[in-house]
Design a protein around this motif. Structure first.
Motif, PDB file in Angstrom:
ATOM      1  N   ASN A  50       0.889  -0.819  -0.379  1.00 47.67           N
ATOM      2  CA  ASN A  50       0.121  -0.154  -0.284  1.00 47.67           C
ATOM      3  C   ASN A  50       1.170   0.841  -0.065  1.00 47.67           C
ATOM      4  O   ASN A  50       0.664   2.468  -0.343  1.00 47.67           O
ATOM      5  CB  ASN A  50      -0.971   0.123   0.906  1.00 47.67           C
ATOM      6  CG  ASN A  50      -1.477  -1.147   1.158  1.00 47.67           C
ATOM      7  OD1 ASN A  50      -2.637  -1.203  -0.476  1.00 47.67           O
ATOM      8  ND2 ASN A  50      -2.670  -0.867   2.190  1.00 47.67           N
ATOM      9  N   GLY A  64      -2.118   2.791  -3.606  1.00 47.09           N
ATOM     10  CA  GLY A  64      -2.850   2.640  -3.472  1.00 47.09           C
ATOM     11  C   GLY A  64      -3.943   1.366  -2.918  1.00 47.09           C
ATOM     12  O   GLY A  64      -4.508   1.322  -4.179  1.00 47.09           O
ATOM     13  N   TYR A  65      -4.098   0.487  -1.943  1.00 45.65           N
ATOM     14  CA  TYR A  65      -5.025  -0.401  -2.502  1.00 45.65           C
ATOM     15  C   TYR A  65      -4.561  -1.763  -2.813  1.00 45.65           C
ATOM     16  O   TYR A  65      -5.182  -2.710  -3.173  1.00 45.65           O
ATOM     17  CB  TYR A  65      -6.262   0.282  -2.384  1.00 45.65           C
ATOM     18  CG  TYR A  65      -7.297   0.634  -1.423  1.00 45.65           C
ATOM     19  CD1 TYR A  65      -7.446   0.314  -0.469  1.00 45.65           C
ATOM     20  CD2 TYR A  65      -7.674   2.314  -2.199  1.00 45.65           C
ATOM     21  CE1 TYR A  65      -7.924   1.436   0.481  1.00 45.65           C
ATOM     22  CE2 TYR A  65      -7.497   2.806  -1.285  1.00 45.65           C
ATOM     23  CZ  TYR A  65      -8.337   3.076  -0.073  1.00 45.65           C
ATOM     24  OH  TYR A  65      -9.127   3.467   1.018  1.00 45.65           O
ATOM     25  N   THR A  91     -11.407  -2.696   4.855  1.00 49.20           N
ATOM     26  CA  THR A  91     -11.158  -2.242   4.147  1.00 49.20           C
ATOM     27  C   THR A  91     -11.460  -1.235   3.997  1.00 49.20           C
ATOM     28  O   THR A  91     -10.989  -0.494   4.665  1.00 49.20           O
ATOM     29  CB  THR A  91     -10.643  -2.795   2.390  1.00 49.20           C
ATOM     30  OG1 THR A  91     -10.200  -3.348   2.526  1.00 49.20           O
ATOM     31  CG2 THR A  91      -9.105  -1.290   1.436  1.00 49.20           C
TER      32      THR A  91
END
Length: 308
Positions: free
Chosen positions: A108, A113-114, A142
């Motif tokens: 991350n 991101g993610y 999440t």
């Protein structure tokens, strides 16, 4: 054997099968995706290293061992919070779970991101015999992490604004207000359509949300303690205030150069601009160094296991 929460919820939510997009794809795909993300982590770390990512280590080196103790606890706080959550949901093993969640954090931060959440999903898919409907649970955790972060950010704005309103220009106040509105707007749809968005039971969702809030609060306290032992001339209460400001700045979507903004904000309150800048640079470089050591250790362990 007791039934996990995720498994117990399946009969009540038959549409969970639709939350597993890889269900119909050949079983090798989770392995391939996991390998691609692992390579991406290595490339991302290499890019950071060759981009002088460790230069901060040559500037300021805190002498107090307590700095490194609290910094280490800070580093481990996100995967520890996630481990608590997924141990309850799935009963994942501590060792393998920690390794997967540490890789999730690194991905991350150094890929996109993610991407770490995608890596953790593929890890869970490879253990489908142990885990029911992993996509639904990973998705819920999440989203709740983002909502918890946004909620604490709005709370910090409400608490910090009366103290710092005279330090901000009119343009900065408008940016802050716009960012706060965006943070609230991002979370609102998930709350309004929660029955369609989330798949875990409501009681479990509240529990996951509280763990995320505790993790974020613990992170702010730990970084305040670490900074205090690096620069002990600044009171712990001021560091706690600045840790809250750091969390606030990191979550604001419309603010460019967040690290620079936070550094300027902190310098206004405590001065010591050179020492503070070097401390921020050292903390970032130390985090990168831990990333590199962990990825190297995981790779070495994997090679040893294959040879045995």
């Amino acid at each position: 054997m007791s039934t996990s929460i995720a498994e117990a919820s399946l009969p009540l939510a038959p549409d969970l099968a639709g939350l597993e997009p890889l269900q119909t794809i050949k079983s090798r795909w989770p392995t391939i995706i996991g390998a691609i993300l692992t390579v991406a982590m290595v490339i991302g770390l290499g890019h950071e290293l060759f981009g002088s990512g460790l230069a901060g280590l040559s500037r300021m080196v805190p002498a107090s061992p307590l700095f490194y103790l609290f910094f280490g606890l800070l580093y481990m706080s996100p995967p520890t919070g996630d481990l608590i959550i997924f141990r309850k949901l799935w009963g994942i093993p501590i060792g393998q779970g920690y390794a997967a969640l540490l890789k999730k954090r690194i991905a991350n931060e150094v890929v996109i991101g993610y991407s770490g959440d995608a890596y953790f999903y593929t890890w869970a898919r490879q253990r489908a015999q142990m885990i029911a409907a992993p996509f639904g649970a990973v998705k819920d955790v999440t989203i709740l992490s983002a909502i918890a972060g946004n909620g604490i950010t709005l709370l910090m704005i409400a608490l910090a604004l009366p103290l710092g309103i005279n330090l901000l220009s009119e343009a900065q106040l408008q940016t802050l207000g716009g960012s706060a509105a965006v943070v609230f707007a991002i979370s609102l749809p998930f709350l309004i359509f929660s029955k369609k968005v989330f798949s875990l039971p409501r009681k479990t969702l509240w529990w996951v949300f509280m763990i995320h809030c505790l993790r974020l609060t613990a992170g702010s306290v730990l970084i305040a303690l670490a900074w205090h032992f690096a620069l002990p001339t600044v009171s712990i209460w001021m560091w706690l205030f600045l840790a809250a400001a750091r969390l606030l700045v990191s979550r604001l979507p419309l603010v460019p150069n967040k690290d620079l903004l936070f550094a300027n904000f902190a310098i206004i309150f405590i001065g010591q601009d050179q020492a503070l800048s070097e401390l921020v640079a050292f903390s970032a470089a130390l985090t990168l160094l831990i990333h590199v050591v962990l990825i190297g250790s995981f790779g070495l362990y994997g090679l040893v296991r294959k040879k045995i």
